[in-house]
Design a protein around this motif. Structure first.
Motif, PDB file in Angstrom:
ATOM      1  N   LYS A 346     -48.451 -27.598  -0.986  1.00 22.63           N
ATOM      2  CA  LYS A 346     -48.280 -28.041   0.305  1.00 22.63           C
ATOM      3  C   LYS A 346     -47.719 -27.834   1.525  1.00 22.63           C
ATOM      4  O   LYS A 346     -48.044 -27.162   2.731  1.00 22.63           O
ATOM      5  N   TYR A 347     -46.183 -27.308   1.362  1.00 24.90           N
ATOM      6  CA  TYR A 347     -45.058 -26.582   1.410  1.00 24.90           C
ATOM      7  C   TYR A 347     -45.221 -25.060   1.722  1.00 24.90           C
ATOM      8  O   TYR A 347     -43.967 -25.020   2.933  1.00 24.90           O
ATOM      9  N   ILE A 348     -45.899 -24.969   0.811  1.00 24.47           N
ATOM     10  CA  ILE A 348     -45.775 -23.531   1.393  1.00 24.47           C
ATOM     11  C   ILE A 348     -46.120 -22.961   2.310  1.00 24.47           C
ATOM     12  O   ILE A 348     -45.641 -21.865   3.527  1.00 24.47           O
ATOM     13  N   ASN A 349     -47.491 -24.002   3.150  1.00 26.62           N
ATOM     14  CA  ASN A 349     -48.343 -23.441   4.099  1.00 26.62           C
ATOM     15  C   ASN A 349     -46.749 -24.177   5.990  1.00 26.62           C
ATOM     16  O   ASN A 349     -47.675 -24.445   6.550  1.00 26.62           O
ATOM     17  N   SER A 350     -46.174 -24.554   4.786  1.00 24.57           N
ATOM     18  CA  SER A 350     -45.491 -25.505   6.570  1.00 24.57           C
ATOM     19  C   SER A 350     -44.465 -24.707   7.638  1.00 24.57           C
ATOM     20  O   SER A 350     -44.020 -23.374   6.872  1.00 24.57           O
ATOM     21  N   SER A 351     -44.959 -25.020   8.364  1.00 26.48           N
ATOM     22  CA  SER A 351     -44.332 -24.270   9.409  1.00 26.48           C
ATOM     23  C   SER A 351     -43.040 -24.869   9.563  1.00 26.48           C
ATOM     24  O   SER A 351     -41.703 -24.140  10.444  1.00 26.48           O
ATOM     25  N   LEU A 352     -42.490 -25.516   9.256  1.00 33.96           N
ATOM     26  CA  LEU A 352     -41.006 -26.028   8.567  1.00 33.96           C
ATOM     27  C   LEU A 352     -39.986 -24.721   7.988  1.00 33.96           C
ATOM     28  O   LEU A 352     -40.500 -24.160   7.551  1.00 33.96           O
ATOM     29  N   SER A 353     -39.052 -24.738   9.145  1.00 24.64           N
ATOM     30  CA  SER A 353     -37.986 -23.351   8.827  1.00 24.64           C
ATOM     31  C   SER A 353     -36.700 -23.791   8.456  1.00 24.64           C
ATOM     32  O   SER A 353     -36.404 -25.130   8.468  1.00 24.64           O
ATOM     33  N   ASP A 354     -35.319 -23.040   7.339  1.00 23.43           N
ATOM     34  CA  ASP A 354     -34.168 -23.430   7.229  1.00 23.43           C
ATOM     35  C   ASP A 354     -34.316 -25.113   5.936  1.00 23.43           C
ATOM     36  O   ASP A 354     -33.325 -25.686   6.722  1.00 23.43           O
ATOM     37  N   VAL A 355     -35.197 -25.744   5.661  1.00 29.76           N
ATOM     38  CA  VAL A 355     -34.962 -26.647   5.140  1.00 29.76           C
ATOM     39  C   VAL A 355     -34.789 -26.041   3.427  1.00 29.76           C
ATOM     40  O   VAL A 355     -34.611 -25.278   2.619  1.00 29.76           O
ATOM     41  N   MET A 356     -34.273 -26.982   2.952  1.00 29.75           N
ATOM     42  CA  MET A 356     -33.693 -26.726   0.957  1.00 29.75           C
ATOM     43  C   MET A 356     -34.903 -27.151   0.171  1.00 29.75           C
ATOM     44  O   MET A 356     -34.504 -29.016   0.019  1.00 29.75           O
ATOM     45  N   TYR A 357     -34.995 -26.317  -0.484  1.00 34.85           N
ATOM     46  CA  TYR A 357     -35.690 -26.588  -1.096  1.00 34.85           C
ATOM     47  C   TYR A 357     -35.585 -27.272  -2.291  1.00 34.85           C
ATOM     48  O   TYR A 357     -34.659 -25.911  -3.135  1.00 34.85           O
ATOM     49  N   ILE A 358     -35.561 -28.053  -3.735  1.00 34.92           N
ATOM     50  CA  ILE A 358     -35.230 -28.217  -4.782  1.00 34.92           C
ATOM     51  C   ILE A 358     -35.668 -28.607  -5.484  1.00 34.92           C
ATOM     52  O   ILE A 358     -36.501 -29.735  -5.677  1.00 34.92           O
ATOM     53  N   LEU A 359     -36.113 -27.400  -6.581  1.00 30.84           N
ATOM     54  CA  LEU A 359     -37.369 -28.311  -7.741  1.00 30.84           C
ATOM     55  C   LEU A 359     -35.999 -27.971  -8.899  1.00 30.84           C
ATOM     56  O   LEU A 359     -36.148 -27.390  -9.514  1.00 30.84           O
ATOM     57  N   ASP A 360     -37.167 -29.220  -9.664  1.00 28.87           N
ATOM     58  CA  ASP A 360     -36.653 -29.625 -10.713  1.00 28.87           C
ATOM     59  C   ASP A 360     -37.412 -28.890 -12.254  1.00 28.87           C
ATOM     60  O   ASP A 360     -38.761 -29.309 -12.500  1.00 28.87           O
ATOM     61  N   GLU A 361     -37.085 -28.235 -12.102  1.00 29.93           N
ATOM     62  CA  GLU A 361     -37.258 -27.327 -13.423  1.00 29.93           C
ATOM     63  C   GLU A 361     -39.097 -26.881 -13.530  1.00 29.93           C
ATOM     64  O   GLU A 361     -39.567 -27.234 -14.065  1.00 29.93           O
ATOM     65  N   PRO A 362     -39.400 -26.404 -12.544  1.00 30.95           N
ATOM     66  CA  PRO A 362     -40.974 -25.749 -12.372  1.00 30.95           C
ATOM     67  C   PRO A 362     -41.717 -25.099 -12.778  1.00 30.95           C
ATOM     68  O   PRO A 362     -42.722 -24.901 -12.672  1.00 30.95           O
ATOM     69  N   SER A 363     -41.088 -24.333 -14.124  1.00 31.24           N
ATOM     70  CA  SER A 363     -41.715 -23.601 -15.426  1.00 31.24           C
ATOM     71  C   SER A 363     -42.556 -24.991 -16.397  1.00 31.24           C
ATOM     72  O   SER A 363     -42.953 -24.611 -16.712  1.00 31.24           O
ATOM     73  N   ILE A 364     -41.899 -26.085 -16.459  1.00 30.57           N
ATOM     74  CA  ILE A 364     -42.226 -26.961 -16.910  1.00 30.57           C
ATOM     75  C   ILE A 364     -43.945 -26.908 -16.822  1.00 30.57           C
ATOM     76  O   ILE A 364     -44.714 -27.168 -16.450  1.00 30.57           O
ATOM     77  N   GLY A 365     -44.585 -26.982 -18.362  1.00 29.89           N
ATOM     78  CA  GLY A 365     -45.881 -26.590 -18.732  1.00 29.89           C
ATOM     79  C   GLY A 365     -47.258 -25.505 -18.168  1.00 29.89           C
ATOM     80  O   GLY A 365     -47.951 -25.720 -18.431  1.00 29.89           O
ATOM     81  N   LEU A 366     -45.922 -24.298 -17.970  1.00 32.11           N
ATOM     82  CA  LEU A 366     -47.054 -23.816 -17.494  1.00 32.11           C
ATOM     83  C   LEU A 366     -46.203 -21.749 -18.733  1.00 32.11           C
ATOM     84  O   LEU A 366     -45.436 -21.622 -19.170  1.00 32.11           O
ATOM     85  N   HIS A 367     -47.615 -22.163 -18.840  1.00 34.28           N
ATOM     86  CA  HIS A 367     -47.618 -20.783 -19.386  1.00 34.28           C
ATOM     87  C   HIS A 367     -47.106 -19.334 -18.598  1.00 34.28           C
ATOM     88  O   HIS A 367     -46.702 -19.176 -17.696  1.00 34.28           O
TER      89      HIS A 367
END
Length: 751
Positions: A346-367
């Motif tokens: 959802k956020y990849i196509n956002s026009s927002l900039s200068d935002v701080m994205y915090i991702l909590d272990e995005p690799s979980i459940g991924l091959h």
């Protein structure tokens, strides 16, 4: 000057007054052993500070309805951007929420069909299954019928004046729903339901909403009367209340796909509108990958701008590895990892900039194959001019960092310090636990166990399984591998359904039924034993040593905090000055207990604040040490006896569940991704634990992506080759070492 986020004096949870600078517009990864303080720094300090200050910009009335964040213990944070936290929590499960509605793609498809579809049947809102113009009248837009068995709801041998004649909430005698029938004046309250005349029974069960002509005086002036069955459907079965009280309601219902709409949720008028031979339900049932191809192929000039908007969103989902999912999939059926990737897309196509994205272990459940896509998506967030902070253990995700912060050196009170800052290559040479484990390479198990017994699973077709027949090995350590959505969980679910019996134990990552008062001491059944020891040593009643009994602080009632309500403003929570947050009364704290092992003399609050490791030593040789030993075995010795279980991660809760099963023998364990949230050092310890469980006569099945775990197994079953409709087949089974020679294996390339 403003190129760094500057943190000074962070002391949240176990953080040891740390200060650091985090570069903006870069990817910074925070790593370290489980419990080292990563989440305390990133989520509980940085994110909490940003969100609190953002909320302060709204009027006090609005703030009342915004999420509340604790005031972090930190001296100062400078140059702090607005934070968007993308965590593993699934969106609230709602029967009317699908992947399409959650990502807003369904809204664009509704606009597309209203503009391009033939014949014209209505405007965009008409294509919504949540709108009266679009929803199927029989199932009210749910896609499934939940038909009421009236004989399970009503006891026809009783009258309305008897107790429990209608078996649902508030229909008991005197209940507010019962009153609508008892006060209507339409029925003899002492007459058994079975003795009603046909007219009375039809009025009681089936009447539509009507205004009573001569109602009794106690009948509300504006109220309307309606029969029991239409009322149950309108107010309960087809509403959110039915989900809330499903345990009570579901035994009274016959469930299945709605025959009128075929599960599409929409009425026939809406389904008659098509674009190039497909209606909107057929379009949303396609996988995202196939739907993207279909959208690109549309030729109508009226669709051009919508093609671009829909295509961009679908491409983002496909690039992040969700191409196998369909838009009509209920949002509640997504895994935590799938839900997190939906949020990122959802956020990849956002026009927002200068935002701080915090991702909590995005690799979980991924091959590992999906990790490549995740790395690409995270880089896109950074390249759009944003700052990205990752809490992560996966070596591939750590490798994309511009800057790395390693916390430790140990968990709990042994952590909370910054032991390394720098680049990935510098981390490998740093000598920290993280650097050593990332640098090392796990060897294949030299002597894998050879299965002697098997369970024959035949012709399994659950979910996406394609008529799978396989001999499942027993009394070994087996890993079930494959890309996300390949059918791993479906295979294990089919195994449990076919095997049945009481020898199977499924250990998921779901909550263990925790409450605000749940702690390791209560979960491992040692709290009562500790109180008994204090009571015996001091010749007092046990309740004097309970903070929810006579031992409670009289000022805060045993809560440890005093909460002051501030009307429209945030409630102010302060540590109780009387007990200093210890929860106990001054009288309770006067009594002590001496350890026979360490000769320490501690009061009840000091004992309950011990870590599991220190408590095991304090109570050495007692039943308490014996009950705490499983927590030590699963690597949770750093938790404190009085620590709220609500503060634990999903991985920690799962290991706590495993700890409660360690004495089992002769069982078949199915464990769902136990390495989630674990440092490589903790993964090694967990593998040793599984080996010991197999040695005790158990069979261990682990659904897992972690390469180190796969190499350590006796046996591997890989599902695939792809996800969703492209999966559901066994691509490899046998020893992990021989997997490298299997051309059909997707995992082999990463071994």
């Amino acid at each position: 000057m403003f190129d760094n986020i500057v943190i000074r004096g962070a002391r949240e949870n176990n953080l040891k007054d740390i200060s650091l600078s985090i570069p903006k517009h870069k990817i910074t990864v925070f790593t370290g052993v489980s419990g080292s303080g990563k989440s305390s720094l990133v989520l509980d300090t940085i994110a909490a500070k940003s969100r609190r200050e953002l909320n302060d910009t709204f009027p006090t009335f609005v703030q009342k309805y915004l999420p509340k964040y604790g005031r972090p213990h930190v001296d100062s944070i400078e140059n702090l951007p607005i934070a968007i936290v993308i965590d593993q929590k699934k969106p609230a499960s709602n029967s009317r929420s699908t992947v399409g509605t959650y990502t807003d793609i369904y809204s664009l498809l509704r606009l597309l069909f209203s503009r391009v579809g033939k014949p014209f049947v209505g405007y965009a809102e008409s294509f919504s299954f949540n709108h009266p113009d679009g929803s199927c009248p029989r199932c009210a837009g749910l896609g499934e019928i939940r038909e009421l068995d009236i004989h399970k709801l009503v006891d026809f041998d009783k009258s309305l004046n008897d107790e429990d004649t209608i078996h649902y909430i508030a229909f008991h005698k005197g209940g507010w729903r019962w009153i609508r029938y008892a006060h209507s004046g339409l029925f003899d309250l002492d007459k058994k339901i079975k003795d009603y005349s046909p007219e009375e029974l039809d009025l009681f069960l089936n009447s539509p909403q009507i205004k009573l002509k001569n109602p009794p005086s106690n009948w509300p002036r504006t109220a309307k009367y309606d029969g029991l069955i239409p009322r149950m459907y309108r107010s309960i079965i087809n509403s959110e209340e039915g989900l809330l009280h499903s345990a009570v309601l579901n035994p009274m219902l016959r469930m299945g796909v709605c025959p009128d709409c075929g599960g599409t949720r929409l009425n026939q008028k809406i389904l008659s509108c098509k674009i190039e031979g497909k209606n909107i339900a057929e379009v949303t049932s396609m996988s995202i990958r196939k739907l993207n191809e279909w959208i690109k192929g549309l030729s109508d000039s009226l669709a051009e701008d919508l093609k671009a908007a829909i295509g961009a969103r679908l491409t983002a989902l496909e690039e992040i590895g969700l191409g196998y999912i369909a838009l009509d999939r209920p949002i509640g059926t997504l895994s935590g990892g799938e839900a997190q990737r939906c949020k990122i897309a959802k956020y990849i196509n956002s026009s927002l900039s200068d935002v701080m994205y915090i991702l909590d272990e995005p690799s979980i459940g991924l091959h590992n194959k999906d990790i490549e896509r995740m790395k690409h998506s995270v880089r896109r967030l950074r390249d759009a001019g944003n700052t990205v902070l990752l809490v992560e253990h996966h070596r591939e995700m750590i490798g994309i960092a511009d800057h790395i912060v390693d916390l430790g050196p140990g968990p709990g009170s042994d952590g909370g310090r910054i032991i390394f800052e720098g680049s990935y290559n510098e981390l490998l040479e740093s000598g920290t636990d993280t650097g050593r484990m990332l640098k090392a390479s796990t060897d294949f198990k030299p002597e894998a166990r050879i299965p002697q017994n098997f369970f024959a699973l035949e012709n399994a077709t659950l979910h996406n399984l394609k008529n799978v027949s396989i001999d499942l090995p027993l009394n070994v350590f087996c890993v079930v591998a494959g890309v996300a959505g390949s059918g791993k969980s479906s295979l294990m679910e089919a195994f449990m359904n076919a095997r049945g019996g009481g020898d199977m134990i499924y250990v998921s990552q779901k909550s263990i039924g925790i409450s605000l008062r749940s702690t390791p001491a209560t979960y491992m059944d040692v709290a009562d034993l500790i109180r008994k020891m204090f009571a015996k040593a001091n010749k007092k009643q046990e309740t004097y040593f309970a903070f929810n009994g006579k031992g409670a602080c009289p000022v805060c009632g045993g809560k440890g905090v005093v909460i002051a309500e501030m009307a429209f403003m945030d409630s102010i929570e302060t540590v109780c000055e009387a007990c200093k947050g210890l929860r106990y009364s001054p009288e309770a704290l006067e009594y002590h207990l001496e350890s026979q092992e360490t000769h320490q003399v501690l009061n009840i609050a000091q004992v309950m604040d011990l870590s599991v490791r220190k408590a095991s030593l304090f109570f050495k040789g007692t039943q308490i040490e014996e009950r705490l030993r499983p927590m030590m075995d699963v690597g949770l010795g750093y938790l404190h006896l009085n620590q709220a279980l609500s503060t634990l991660s999903g991985g920690e809760l799962q290991r706590l569940k495993i700890a409660s099963y360690l004495k089992e023998k002769g069982k078949i364990f199915i464990i769902d991704e136990p390495t989630d949230g674990l440092h490589p050092k903790d993964v090694h310890n967990l593998v040793m634990l599984f080996e010991n469980m197999v040695d005790q006569g158990n069979s261990i099945y682990v659904i897992e992506h972690n390469i180190d775990v796969i190499k350590s197994a006796d046996y591997v079953i890989e599902m695939g080759p792809g996800a969703g409709e492209d999966g559901g087949c066994v691509t490899y089974y046998g020893k992990p070492l021989l997997m490298k020679e299997c051309g059909d294996s997707v995992t082999a390339a990463y071994l």
